[in-house]
Each structure stands twice: as C-alpha cells, then as structure tokens.
Design an enzyme around this catalytic site. Structure first.
Site, short mmCIF file in Angstrom:
data_model
loop_
_atom_site.label_atom_id
_atom_site.label_comp_id
_atom_site.label_asym_id
_atom_site.label_seq_id
_atom_site.Cartn_x
_atom_site.Cartn_y
_atom_site.Cartn_z
N TYR A 169 -7.87 -0.15 4.64
CA TYR A 169 -6.44 -0.02 4.29
C TYR A 169 -5.65 0.45 5.51
CZ TYR A 169 -2.19 1.85 2.05
OH TYR A 169 -0.89 2.14 1.71
N SER B 162 2.49 1.97 6.22
CA SER B 162 2.14 3.29 5.68
C SER B 162 1.94 4.23 6.88
CB SER B 162 0.83 3.20 4.89
OG SER B 162 0.28 4.49 4.70
N ILE C 182 7.59 2.06 -5.53
CA ILE C 182 8.55 1.87 -4.43
C ILE C 182 9.29 0.54 -4.58
CG2 ILE C 182 8.72 1.55 -1.91
CD1 ILE C 182 6.27 3.49 -1.67
N LYS D 110 -2.64 -1.66 7.44
CA LYS D 110 -1.28 -1.16 7.61
C LYS D 110 -0.89 -1.09 9.09
CE LYS D 110 -0.09 -0.80 3.28
NZ LYS D 110 0.98 -1.62 2.71
N THR E 116 3.98 7.89 -6.66
CA THR E 116 3.80 6.68 -7.48
C THR E 116 2.38 6.70 -8.03
OG1 THR E 116 2.84 5.32 -5.72
CG2 THR E 116 5.25 5.33 -5.86
P1 NAP Z 1 2.58 1.21 -7.22
O1 NAP Z 1 3.47 2.26 -7.75
O2 NAP Z 1 1.15 1.17 -7.63
O3 NAP Z 1 3.26 -0.21 -7.51
C1 NAP Z 1 2.64 -1.37 -7.05
C2 NAP Z 1 3.43 -2.57 -7.51
O4 NAP Z 1 2.87 -3.73 -6.90
C3 NAP Z 1 3.38 -2.80 -8.99
O5 NAP Z 1 4.60 -3.39 -9.39
C4 NAP Z 1 2.22 -3.79 -9.15
O6 NAP Z 1 2.42 -4.50 -10.39
C5 NAP Z 1 2.40 -4.64 -7.90
N1 NAP Z 1 1.21 -5.27 -7.33
C6 NAP Z 1 -0.01 -4.75 -7.09
N2 NAP Z 1 -0.82 -5.65 -6.52
C7 NAP Z 1 -0.09 -6.79 -6.37
C8 NAP Z 1 -0.36 -8.07 -5.84
N3 NAP Z 1 -1.57 -8.42 -5.36
N4 NAP Z 1 0.63 -9.00 -5.84
C9 NAP Z 1 1.85 -8.68 -6.32
N5 NAP Z 1 2.17 -7.49 -6.85
C10 NAP Z 1 1.20 -6.55 -6.87
O7 NAP Z 1 2.52 1.25 -5.59
P2 NAP Z 1 3.52 1.94 -4.53
O8 NAP Z 1 3.05 3.31 -4.25
O9 NAP Z 1 4.91 1.72 -4.96
O10 NAP Z 1 3.16 1.08 -3.22
C11 NAP Z 1 3.99 0.04 -2.76
C12 NAP Z 1 3.69 -0.21 -1.30
O11 NAP Z 1 3.90 0.98 -0.55
C13 NAP Z 1 2.26 -0.65 -0.99
O12 NAP Z 1 2.27 -1.64 0.01
C14 NAP Z 1 1.61 0.62 -0.44
O13 NAP Z 1 0.55 0.33 0.45
C15 NAP Z 1 2.78 1.24 0.27
N6 NAP Z 1 2.66 2.69 0.46
C16 NAP Z 1 2.71 3.56 -0.58
C17 NAP Z 1 2.61 4.91 -0.35
C18 NAP Z 1 2.69 5.94 -1.45
O14 NAP Z 1 2.48 7.15 -1.16
N7 NAP Z 1 2.98 5.58 -2.69
C19 NAP Z 1 2.45 5.39 0.96
C20 NAP Z 1 2.39 4.47 2.00
C21 NAP Z 1 2.51 3.12 1.75
P3 NAP Z 1 1.25 -5.38 -11.12
O15 NAP Z 1 0.17 -4.41 -11.47
O16 NAP Z 1 1.93 -6.01 -12.29
O17 NAP Z 1 0.83 -6.38 -10.10
#
Ligand code: NAP
Length: 281
Positions: A186, A173, A48, A190, A221
């Site tokens: 978690y 979330s 995202i 959120k 993702t």
């Molecule tokens: P993702 O695809 O796993 O990407 C996570 C990104 O954050 C990566 O660039 C990772 O890179 C970086 N990251 C992880 N831990 C970190 C930290 N401690 N400090 C800085 N960077 C960090 O995750 P996503 O699904 O896009 O999720 C992004 C956000 O959306 C999160 O807050 C998640 O809770 C929220 N969310 C996601 C979903 C979903 O369905 N995907 C639903 C609800 C909410 P590195 O490994 O290099 O750090």
C-alpha cells in the site's frame, strides 16, 4: 492565462459590476464557484470520496458518484439529492474495465463531458510482510490504486479536453512519505501515485488540464478504523507528529474544491498533505 480566459468565457466567474477581470479570490463570488461544471469521483459513496462529492456539489458542480456496490451508490445519491444537490451515480469498481466503461457512458449520457476527475478509490487488502505478499495482493493493490486512475483518465480524457480546461486530482497518502509498518505494498502504491501525478501533469499541461494530488493523513473513516481506533498507535502517532486531532473527511473535501477552482488555475503537479502535520520539507 488561456485557462483564465476559458473560465471567464464559460461564465464561471461572477464579477462585481465595475471590477476589472482579474484572477484573484476577491473578484470571485465563492458561492457557486464550480457552477455548471461536471465532476466525476471514484469511491465516493462514503468517507473522503463522499465528502468530496458533497462539497463539489455544494459549490455548484453536477457530480457523478460511484463505487462497487449498487446499494451504496443508491444510498449516497439519495442522501445528496435529498440535500438539493445535483448528483447522479453508477456502479464502478475501478479495477474492472467494463465498469469504467459504464462510468464513462453515464457521464456522457447525463452531461456530455466532464471538467473534474477525482480518483479517490483505493484499497489495502494486506497487513503484513511486504516480501510475503502474494502476487494476487500485489496485482490488486497496483491495479486499483495505481493503474485504474490512469486507465479511467485515458477513457475520460477526450470528453474533458474538448472543454478547454480540466482538473484531475489523484489521492495518495502520507504513507507515501512515511512508510507504515506492515502496509508495504500500500505504501509503495501511494508513492507511485505521487509519480503518476507529476508525469500526468507534464503530459496534460499542453491540453490545459491540471493534475494534482491530495495526500491525506489519518482521516476518520471506516478505512482507517484499525489505525485511529488503536489507542497505542494513535497516541504514538499524535505525540510523534504533534497532531492535535483526528482529521475529518471534510478537511480533504475543501482542498479538492480549491484544486478544481479558478484560484488553483496556476497549480499543477503538486501534492498537498492534509494531515495536521507536515510530512516533508
Ligand atoms: P472508505 O471510507 O473506506 O471509503 C471507500 C470508498 O471507496 C467507498 O465508497 C467504497 O464503496 C469505495 N471503494 C472501495 N473499493 C473500491 C473500488 N475498487 N472501486 C471503486 N470504489 C471502491 O475510505 P477512505 O478512508 O475514504 O479512503 C479514500 C481514499 O483515501 C483511499 O484512496 C485511501 O487510500 C485514501 N486515504 C485514506 C486515509 C484515511 O485515513 N482514511 C489516509 C490516507 C489515504 P464500495 O464498498 O461500495 O465500493
């Protein structure tokens, strides 16, 4: 009104000749709507956060990308620069004070300040019972998901407020509204972000800074793989909420661009669900 004037003064709007200055979308040339603005996005090397980085840069902003791993930062920056976008990057684990300081230094070195902060980085190290979660797990989740957006914003705020306006987007979330089994800490983190959004929106309103919250549903993702690749879970979820498809990171990026844009200049303290269904009244 004051924000509108500030945006106009800073040359953000490109009004058609002869039209009066009004805050409506027909008066705004959408291309380059964020031109010359500076956006900082945490956790933005994939998923995202990466889609948000790309979209804000496509809309004209200079974007600072960051995440924990240098190789991921290098890859993401190279990919977006290869598309002709204005992007730089640095390592920043949002839970580490020295990394947050490095991110602030990078922003100042390249751009001297910022207009938008998107706190997207979030973690979930636990699948299991809430009451069996260790203190270490609680500390990690609350530190990265809840404390770090507030701490990073406090460090960046002086470099945002002196620009006369700003937009902060926190990332929650749907688990905040509909707690997911085995994701207790978690879910709670959120939910806390919804409270943080409301509180910060009040505190920062006098400075002309808006604070809103993106609330993703299930988005395709790596983070959500365990959910959307679990056929039983995903089919149940779809049936229960009448969700018609899996969300894409780009579904979230558009709403963040909107929240940064002048069209959202009268919106603050709001939570916007991007999930293919409505999770609340
Ligand atoms: P993702 O695809 O796993 O990407 C996570 C990104 O954050 C990566 O660039 C990772 O890179 C970086 N990251 C992880 N831990 C970190 C930290 N401690 N400090 C800085 N960077 C960090 O995750 P996503 O699904 O896009 O999720 C992004 C956000 O959306 C999160 O807050 C998640 O809770 C929220 N969310 C996601 C979903 C979903 O369905 N995907 C639903 C609800 C909410 P590195 O490994 O290099 O750090």
């Amino acid at each position: 009104m004051f924000q509108a004037v500030a945006w106009v003064r800073r040359g953000l709007f490109h009004f058609r000749a002869g039209l009066s200055v009004r805050m409506n979308s027909t008066a705004i040339d959408r291309k380059g709507v964020l031109a010359n603005r500076v956006a900082v996005i945490t956790g933005s090397t994939e998923g995202i956060g990466f889609a948000i980085a790309r979209r804000l840069a496509q809309d004209g902003a200079h974007v600072v990308i960051s995440s924990r791993k240098q190789q991921n930062v290098d890859r993401a920056v190279a990919a977006l620069q290869g598309e002709g976008l204005s992007v730089t990057g640095t390592v920043c684990h949002v839970g580490k004070a020295e990394d947050r300081e490095r991110l602030v230094a990078t922003v100042l070195e390249h751009y001297g300040g910022l207009d938008f902060l998107v706190c997207n980085a979030g973690v979930n190290p636990l699948v299991g019972s809430t009451l069996k979660a260790s203190e270490e797990v609680w500390d990690k989740i609350l530190s990265v998901n809840v404390k770090s957006p507030a701490l990073l914003l406090s460090q960046l705020l002086p470099h945002m407020e002196n620009r006369g306006m700003g937009s902060v987007i926190l990332v929650s979330s749907v688990a905040a509204y509909i707690p997911q089994v085995k994701l207790g800490p978690y879910n709670i983190s959120k939910t806390a972000i919804l409270g943080l959004t409301r509180t910060l929106s009040l505190e920062l309103a006098p400075k002309g800074i808006r604070v809103n919250c993106l609330v993703p549903g299930i988005i395709k993702t790596n983070f959500s793989k365990v959910i959307h690749q679990d056929e039983l879970y995903w089919n149940n979820f779809k049936r229960q909420h009448q969700v018609q498809r899996l969300g894409q990171p780009e579904d979230c990026a558009g709403i963040v661009s909107f929240l940064c844009s002048p069209d959202a200049s009268y919106i603050t303290g709001e939570n916007i669900v991007v999930g293919g269904f409505s999770s609340r009244l």
